[in-house]
Design an enzyme around this catalytic site. Structure first.
Site, PDB file in Angstrom:
ATOM      1  N   GLY A   1      14.449  -3.580  -4.023  1.00  0.00           N
ATOM      2  CA  GLY A   1      14.757  -3.965  -5.392  1.00  0.00           C
ATOM      3  C   GLY A   1      15.678  -2.990  -6.095  1.00  0.00           C
ATOM      4  O   GLY A   1      15.561  -1.772  -5.935  1.00  0.00           O
TER       5      GLY A   1
ATOM      6  N   GLY B   1       7.092  19.755   0.475  1.00  0.00           N
ATOM      7  CA  GLY B   1       7.092  18.973  -0.751  1.00  0.00           C
ATOM      8  C   GLY B   1       7.719  17.606  -0.569  1.00  0.00           C
ATOM      9  O   GLY B   1       7.996  17.159   0.544  1.00  0.00           O
TER      10      GLY B   1
ATOM     11  N   GLY C   1       0.805  -1.216   0.000  1.00  0.00           N
ATOM     12  CA  GLY C   1       0.000   0.000   0.000  1.00  0.00           C
ATOM     13  C   GLY C   1       0.834   1.259   0.000  1.00  0.00           C
ATOM     14  O   GLY C   1       0.327   2.345  -0.253  1.00  0.00           O
TER      15      GLY C   1
ATOM     16  N   HIS D   1     -32.393  18.856  -5.050  1.00  0.00           N
ATOM     17  CA  HIS D   1     -32.512  19.892  -4.020  1.00  0.00           C
ATOM     18  C   HIS D   1     -33.149  19.278  -2.773  1.00  0.00           C
ATOM     19  O   HIS D   1     -34.108  18.523  -2.884  1.00  0.00           O
ATOM     20  CB  HIS D   1     -33.383  21.039  -4.535  1.00  0.00           C
TER      21      HIS D   1
END
Length: 463
Positions: free
Chosen positions: A113, A269, A38, A442
Site C-alpha cells: 500500500g 536495532g 500478524g 506462598h
C-alpha cells in the site's frame, strides 16, 4: 473504488488489533498487508522466537535431569525439527489472525500500500496490478525491519538478521551476535543451548544496556556461566565473508581482535518501514526515521494516523496494540486517556528472563527522588529452590516521601509473567505499604515482589 471508514496499512500486532477494535466500534474496516497477517511479531519475531526458546528450555531440562533425581540417557536435539516447530507455531498464529479478520468482517487486501492524496491508498498486488481504495481515516502501522550498519552489511547467509536467525537450514558451530538488546540475547541463549559456540559483542559497557545496572550485571554473570563469551565496550569494525566462514574485526579497549565464526547475527536495532509508502507525496512530517504524531496518533495531515514502531516510543508489540486502540477510540469520539509511556513493561525471554517497568535506580536518583530500594534474591525463595531456579532477584524502587512505586526490575525464571503486578499497581497509584500488606501466596515466585518491598521498608522476614 472501494470505500471504507478506516483502512489500516499493515497487519502486525499494531495493525490487526487496531482493525479489530475499529470493527467492534462499528467502522467499515480494511487491512492492507503485503506478506503475512500478524506481521513480523507473529511470523518472524515475538511468537516463533518463544517457540525456539521453549525448545531450548526443554533441552536444558533434559540435559540436567539428574539435578531433579531423574535419568535421561542419550539426549539429543533435532535442529531441523526445532525450527519446524517454531514455524508451525507461527503459522498457527497467523491463521488465528485470519479467523479474527473474518469473525470481525474486516476486508484483507493483499499487496503493498502507498498513500495518495484525497484519503486514498494505492495497492499493488503480487502481479503488479494497482487498485485504489478510499477511507475517511488511514492508519499507518507498517512496523520495522532489522537495521543494517554500513560496516556490517547483511547478505542473508553469513551476516544475517533476526529473520534468517530463526530459519537457518543448518545449525552453526560458531556464531557472533552483535548487539545485546532483547533480540540479540534471546538468540544468543537459544543457539548456545543448542550447542553453538556463541560470542556477544556489545558496544556499551553492559549487556541489556537499558536495564537497571544490577540486572545487567547479574545477566552477564549468568550468560558467562552458561558458556557464552561476552565482549562489552567492543565494536565490530568490519567483516570478511570471502572464506568459508566469517572473520570479524572487533575493536576492544585492549586493542583489535579477530573473531572467526560460521555466521554473524546483526541485532543492532530496527529501522522503520516508512520508505515508498507515500509520506513525502502527502507532506507527512517525519523526524529521525519516525512519523511525527500527537498523543492521539494523528499526523500533520488530516485523516492520516500512525502507530507502532513507525512512531516515537518503545518498539514493542503491546505498545503498538495499545496505541491502535487509543487511536480508533479517539476517532470514534470516545473519552480516552493518552498512553502513559512511563508505565510500559519490557520483557526479555532469555534464561534468565528479565522484566522491568518504570525508573531504574540510577534514573530515580537523577530525577531527584529520595528513594527506598529493596531486593529479594530468588535464592531465598522456597518455590525457586524447589524448581531449581534460584538465579536472580526482584528489585523495587519507591519514593521515600509518598510511597510511590517508581520502578520494578526482575531477573529470574518466569519473571515476564510477574511484571504485570507492578504495571497494574503503578497504574492504580498503589503505594509500597499497600504492596507490603497485600497478602501474596506462598510458595510462589511472585511473593518475591512483596518480600522485596518488605526489604525496602526494613520489614523483610526471609533474608
Amino acid at each position: 473504488m472501494s470505500k471504507y471508514d478506516i483502512i489500516v496499512l499493515g497487519s502486525g500486532p499494531g495493525g490487526y488489533v487496531t482493525a479489530i477494535r475499529a470493527s467492534q466500534l462499528g467502522f467499515k474496516t480494511a487491512v492492507i498487508e503485503k506478506e503475512n497477517l500478524g506481521g513480523v511479531c507473529l511470523n518472524w519475531g515475538c511468537i516463533p522466537t518463544k517457540a525456539l526458546l521453549k525448545s531450548a528450555e526443554v533441552f536444558n531440562y533434559l540435559n540436567h535431569a539428574e539435578d531433579y533425581g531423574l535419568k535421561a540417557d542419550n539426549v539429543d536435539k533435532d535442529f531441523d525439527a526445532v525450527i519446524k516447530r517454531s514455524r508451525d507455531v507461527a503459522g498457527g498464529m497467523s491463521k488465528g489472525v485470519q479467523f479474527l479478520m473474518k469473525k470481525n468482517k474486516i476486508d484483507v487486501i493483499d499487496g503493498f500500500g502507498k498513500l495518495k492524496s484525497g484519503k486514498k491508498v494505492a495497492v499493488k498486488d503480487s502481479d503488479g496490478n494497482t487498485k485504489d481504495y478510499e477511507a475517511d481515516h488511514i492508519i499507518v502501522a507498517t512496523g520495522a525491519k532489522s537495521r543494517e550498519l554500513p560496516n556490517l552489511p547483511q547478505d542473508g547467509e553469513k551476516v544475517i538478521g533476526y529473520r534468517e536467525a530463526m530459519n537457518l537450514k543448518k545449525q552453526p558451530k560458531k556464531m557472533i551476535v552483535v548487539g545485546s538488546g532483547a533480540i540479540g540475547v534471546e538468540f544468543a541463549h537459544f543457539y548456545n543451548s543448542m550447542g553453538t559456540e556463541v560470542t556477544i559483542v556489545e558496544y556499551l559497557p553492559n549487556l541489556v544496556p537499558l536495564e537497571d545496572e544490577e540486572v545487567s550485571k547479574q545477566f552477564e554473570k549468568s550468560f558467562k556461566k552458561s558458556g557464552i563469551k561476552v565482549m562489552t565496550n567492543s565494536a565490530v569494525e568490519s567483516v570478511d565473508t570471502s572464506g568459508d566462514g566469517v572473520k570479524a574485526k572487533v575493536k576492544t579497549k585492549k586493542g583489535e581482535e579477530t573473531l572467526e565464526a560460521d555466521v554473524v547475527l546483526s541485532a543492532v536495532g530496527i529501522k522503520t518501514n516508512i520508505e515508498n509508502i507515500g509520506l513525502e507525496d502527502l507532506g507527512i512530517k517525519t523526524d529521525k526515521d519516525k512519523i511525527v504524531v500527537n498523543e492521539w496518533y494523528q499526523t500533520n495531515v488530516p485523516g492520516v494516523y500512525a502507530i507502532g514502531d513507525v512512531v516515537a516510543g518503545p518498539a514493542l508489540a503491546h505498545v503498538a496494540s495499545a496505541e491502535g486502540i487509543i487511536c480508533v477510540e479517539k476517532i470514534k469520539g470516545m473519552k480516552v486517556e493518552a498512553l502513559d509511556y512511563g508505565n510500559i513493561p519490557g520483557c526479555t525471554y532469555a534464561t534468565p528472563e528479565i522484566a522491568s517497568v518504570g525508573l531504574t535506580e540510577k534514573q530515580a536518583k537523577e530525577q531527584g527522588y529520595e528513594i527506598k530500594v529493596g531486593k529479594f534474591p530468588f535464592s531465598a525463595s522456597g518455590k525457586a529452590s524447589a524448581a531449581g531456579k534460584k538465579e536472580g532477584f526482584v528489585k523495587v524502587i519507591y519514593d521515600a516521601k509518598y510511597g510511590e512505586w517508581l520502578g520494578c526490575h526482575m531477573i529470574g525464571a518466569g519473571v515476564t509473567d510477574m511484571i504485570a503486578e507492578a504495571v497494574v499497581a503503578r497504574k492504580l497509584e498503589t503505594t509500597g505499604h499497600e504492596i507490603l500488606k497485600a497478602v501474596h501466596p506462598h510458595p510462589t515466585m511472585s511473593e518475591a515482589v512483596m518480600e522485596a518491598t518488605a526489604a525496602a521498608y526494613d520489614e523483610v522476614i526471609h533474608i
